[in-house]
Design a protein around this motif. Structure first.
Motif, mmCIF file in Angstrom:
data_model
loop_
_atom_site.group_PDB
_atom_site.id
_atom_site.type_symbol
_atom_site.label_atom_id
_atom_site.label_comp_id
_atom_site.label_asym_id
_atom_site.label_seq_id
_atom_site.Cartn_x
_atom_site.Cartn_y
_atom_site.Cartn_z
ATOM 1 N N THR A 177 -19.259 51.410 -39.114
ATOM 2 C CA THR A 177 -19.762 52.817 -38.904
ATOM 3 C C THR A 177 -18.677 53.897 -39.369
ATOM 4 O O THR A 177 -18.382 54.461 -40.208
ATOM 5 N N ARG A 179 -12.132 63.719 -23.675
ATOM 6 C CA ARG A 179 -13.743 63.470 -23.311
ATOM 7 C C ARG A 179 -14.129 63.882 -22.033
ATOM 8 O O ARG A 179 -13.357 63.257 -21.153
ATOM 9 N N ASN A 215 -19.396 61.519 -20.137
ATOM 10 C CA ASN A 215 -19.980 60.797 -21.490
ATOM 11 C C ASN A 215 -19.644 59.406 -21.388
ATOM 12 O O ASN A 215 -18.557 59.096 -21.766
ATOM 13 N N PRO A 216 -20.905 58.518 -21.484
ATOM 14 C CA PRO A 216 -20.462 57.126 -21.446
ATOM 15 C C PRO A 216 -20.166 56.399 -22.749
ATOM 16 O O PRO A 216 -20.305 57.060 -23.898
ATOM 17 N N ILE A 230 -19.680 52.987 -25.601
ATOM 18 C CA ILE A 230 -20.273 51.947 -26.039
ATOM 19 C C ILE A 230 -19.475 50.707 -25.843
ATOM 20 O O ILE A 230 -18.254 50.825 -26.038
ATOM 21 N N HIS A 256 -18.394 46.984 -27.100
ATOM 22 C CA HIS A 256 -18.437 46.113 -28.527
ATOM 23 C C HIS A 256 -18.409 44.926 -28.102
ATOM 24 O O HIS A 256 -17.147 44.511 -27.410
ATOM 25 N N LYS A 312 -27.375 52.572 -16.946
ATOM 26 C CA LYS A 312 -27.461 51.697 -18.064
ATOM 27 C C LYS A 312 -26.269 51.736 -18.718
ATOM 28 O O LYS A 312 -25.416 52.721 -18.777
ATOM 29 N N ALA A 330 -24.491 50.631 -22.774
ATOM 30 C CA ALA A 330 -24.837 50.869 -24.263
ATOM 31 C C ALA A 330 -23.916 49.458 -24.888
ATOM 32 O O ALA A 330 -22.698 49.392 -24.456
ATOM 33 N N ARG A 340 -23.131 47.278 -28.639
ATOM 34 C CA ARG A 340 -23.495 46.654 -29.807
ATOM 35 C C ARG A 340 -22.476 45.579 -30.578
ATOM 36 O O ARG A 340 -21.453 45.480 -29.939
ATOM 37 N N PRO A 364 -15.546 54.664 -27.866
ATOM 38 C CA PRO A 364 -16.068 55.696 -28.614
ATOM 39 C C PRO A 364 -15.419 55.676 -30.036
ATOM 40 O O PRO A 364 -14.523 55.117 -30.585
ATOM 41 N N SER A 365 -15.796 56.851 -30.850
ATOM 42 C CA SER A 365 -15.481 57.258 -32.033
ATOM 43 C C SER A 365 -13.904 57.735 -31.875
ATOM 44 O O SER A 365 -13.545 58.001 -30.890
ATOM 45 N N SER A 405 -23.487 54.779 -35.483
ATOM 46 C CA SER A 405 -24.602 53.773 -35.045
ATOM 47 C C SER A 405 -25.744 54.510 -34.506
ATOM 48 O O SER A 405 -25.619 55.640 -33.940
ATOM 49 N N ARG A 415 -29.772 58.947 -30.251
ATOM 50 C CA ARG A 415 -28.695 59.233 -31.380
ATOM 51 C C ARG A 415 -29.127 58.796 -32.822
ATOM 52 O O ARG A 415 -29.296 57.705 -32.784
ATOM 53 N N SER A 442 -28.409 61.626 -22.996
ATOM 54 C CA SER A 442 -27.368 60.982 -23.787
ATOM 55 C C SER A 442 -26.268 62.001 -23.846
ATOM 56 O O SER A 442 -25.974 62.928 -24.599
ATOM 57 N N GLY A 453 -23.418 62.546 -24.688
ATOM 58 C CA GLY A 453 -22.483 62.838 -25.830
ATOM 59 C C GLY A 453 -23.118 63.612 -26.916
ATOM 60 O O GLY A 453 -22.397 64.214 -27.726
HETATM 61 O O1 TXA Z 1 -20.835 53.727 -34.585
HETATM 62 C C1 TXA Z 1 -20.644 54.037 -33.433
HETATM 63 O O2 TXA Z 1 -21.382 53.933 -32.313
HETATM 64 C C2 TXA Z 1 -19.031 54.190 -33.064
HETATM 65 C C3 TXA Z 1 -18.475 53.060 -33.367
HETATM 66 C C4 TXA Z 1 -17.078 52.988 -32.947
HETATM 67 O O3 TXA Z 1 -18.952 51.978 -32.522
HETATM 68 N N1 TXA Z 1 -18.938 54.592 -31.525
HETATM 69 C C5 TXA Z 1 -19.372 55.942 -31.277
HETATM 70 O O4 TXA Z 1 -19.166 56.026 -29.696
HETATM 71 O O5 TXA Z 1 -19.947 56.846 -32.076
HETATM 72 P P1 TXA Z 1 -19.229 57.388 -29.245
HETATM 73 O O6 TXA Z 1 -18.672 57.180 -27.867
HETATM 74 O O7 TXA Z 1 -18.375 58.547 -30.152
HETATM 75 O O8 TXA Z 1 -20.627 57.912 -29.164
HETATM 76 C C6 TXA Z 1 -21.632 57.044 -28.440
HETATM 77 C C7 TXA Z 1 -22.750 57.848 -27.987
HETATM 78 C C8 TXA Z 1 -22.412 58.939 -27.106
HETATM 79 O O9 TXA Z 1 -23.475 59.998 -27.576
HETATM 80 C C9 TXA Z 1 -22.932 58.615 -25.937
HETATM 81 O O10 TXA Z 1 -23.327 59.737 -24.882
HETATM 82 C C10 TXA Z 1 -23.915 57.745 -26.017
HETATM 83 O O11 TXA Z 1 -23.720 56.942 -27.270
HETATM 84 N N2 TXA Z 1 -24.241 56.745 -25.048
HETATM 85 C C11 TXA Z 1 -23.291 55.696 -24.592
HETATM 86 N N3 TXA Z 1 -23.638 54.816 -23.636
HETATM 87 C C12 TXA Z 1 -24.674 55.738 -22.932
HETATM 88 C C13 TXA Z 1 -25.538 55.256 -21.877
HETATM 89 N N4 TXA Z 1 -25.303 54.397 -21.122
HETATM 90 N N5 TXA Z 1 -26.727 56.009 -21.910
HETATM 91 C C14 TXA Z 1 -26.776 57.216 -22.803
HETATM 92 N N6 TXA Z 1 -26.067 57.397 -23.966
HETATM 93 C C15 TXA Z 1 -25.183 56.623 -23.909
#
Ligand code: TXA
Ligand code: MG
Length: 346
Positions: A36, A59, A63-64, A66, A68, A126, A128, A130, A151-152, A190, A204, A235, A237
């Motif tokens: 991604t 950040r 903001n939680p 992901i 991997h 919760k 996240a 992938r 995160p990104s 993603s 998202r 969410s 983010g």
């Molecule tokens: O493609 C992607 O998802 C990339 C690659 C590196 O895997 N990662 C990415 O992470 O875009 P980030 O942190 O930039 O965006 C993650 C999104 C954010 O909007 C965050 O708020 C949401 O996922 N998120 C993560 N954990 C969450 C949770 N427990 N509950 C709700 N939203 C969550």
């Protein structure tokens, strides 16, 4: 302020991949490619390492992140299905989705097991997760032998990086290493899906289209993607202003507004077919202007969008007029791109 030298590693060299994995396991911040966008990784079990992600990106710690992982077993090790509204159904959803979309650009949210540190989920119940579909990312996760929180790999609110050079644009000197693996094949984040409640919820829009998920699960999705306060609660983010190039004035245009912009100085980002049409009707753009033409189909447009943003901000030009994709409700290919553009211009 730059505080360290960011080591540049090559994805072509086995010893560099090994070093990246060791650095991650040892608590360092390492950016690496995924299919991604580039991720900024830290040991998913190490609170001190994860805290460094928030600092480097600027950040908000609300903001939680992901996690991997590289196998379904590792994902299962993060989720506690007993906390979900219906343990069996949630598990069934996960298995179906994993079968079709993992490894790949779908992030799945469920209640977390206790051992997942609260800093990963920003205190939310919760988590996240992938499995990325990228050889380098998978090798790094396997060698490090831990889930990688990532995160990104961009400073908060800036566009996600789709090339190693984009990572350096916003994070050089703030992270320990960067694995250069060339361009990301999707170039769009993603899709984030919460499967833990009675209604499936998209948090998202991203590389996997919502109708593909509906087809696989035979369930309707709730997709209340907007830029409002409610969305940010679900969410964190998804703040109003996001994915934005550093350009002071960004304006989304319908076709009529685009016609006017065509004859003005400044930058325009639009589909190749629209640029061709405008040139036939109105001639060439003024000399000092900048025109970024992206592919006509949504998938390739998305793949090249962030690179175009980084190129444009490098040219120090304002305003930036962006063609608003026309949204055909029956076709959700453009939905994710539209959402990113709206947030970039917010
Ligand atoms: O493609 C992607 O998802 C990339 C690659 C590196 O895997 N990662 C990415 O992470 O875009 P980030 O942190 O930039 O965006 C993650 C999104 C954010 O909007 C965050 O708020 C949401 O996922 N998120 C993560 N954990 C969450 C949770 N427990 N509950 C709700 N939203 C969550
Ligand atoms: Mg991001």
């Amino acid at each position: 302020m730059n505080i360290k030298t960011t080591k540049i590693l090559s994805s072509q060299k086995k010893e560099h991949i090994k070093l990246a994995a060791q650095m991650l396991a040892g608590g360092n911040l390492v950016a690496f490619p995924t299919e991604t966008v580039y991720g900024l990784g830290a040991n998913g079990y190490c609170e001190a390492a994860i805290a460094k992600i928030f600092k480097a990106k600027g950040r908000p710690n609300s903001n939680p992140l992901i996690l991997h992982v590289n196998s379904l077993d590792q994902a299962l090790d993060s989720f506690d299905f007993t906390q979900n509204f219906n343990e069996k159904l949630t598990q069934k959803r996960l298995f179906e989705l994993a079968k079709h979309f993992w490894p790949g650009p779908l992030t799945i949210i469920c209640h977390k097991k206790r051992h997942i540190p609260g800093i990963v989920t920003a205190g939310l119940p919760k988590v996240a997760v992938r499995i990325p579909d990228h050889k380098v990312a998978q090798e790094i996760i396997t060698l490090a032998n831990i889930p990688i929180a990532a995160p990104s790999a961009n400073a908060s609110c800036r566009p996600s990086p789709t090339l190693a050079s984009h990572v350096l644009t916003t994070l050089n000197g703030k992270i320990d290493a960067l694995v250069d693996g060339g361009a990301c094949s999707f170039g769009l984040e993603s899709t984030v899906l919460d499967i833990s409640e009675a209604r499936l919820k998209i948090l998202r829009l991203g590389s996997i289209k919502t109708n593909e998920i509906e087809q696989i699960l035979q369930e309707e999705l709730e997709c209340s993607i907007n830029t409002g306060v409610e969305q940010e609660k679900l969410s964190p983010g998804m703040s109003r202003k996001h994915y934005a190039p550093k350009i002071s004035n960004i304006i989304l245009c319908d076709y009529l507004e685009l016609q006017k912009a065509w004859l003005k100085p400044g930058a325009i980002l639009l589909k190749k077919s629209s640029a061709e049409l405008l040139e036939i009707s109105f001639g060439k753009r003024p000399n000092s202007s900048v025109t970024e033409q992206l592919p006509n189909n949504a998938k390739d447009f998305a793949k090249e969008l962030y690179a175009a943003f980084y190129r444009l901000e490098g040219k120090n030009i304002s305003p930036l007029f962006i063609e608003k994709p026309s949204l055909d409700i029956s076709d959700c290919s453009w939905a994710a791109v539209s959402d990113k553009l709206r947030r970039a211009a917010a």
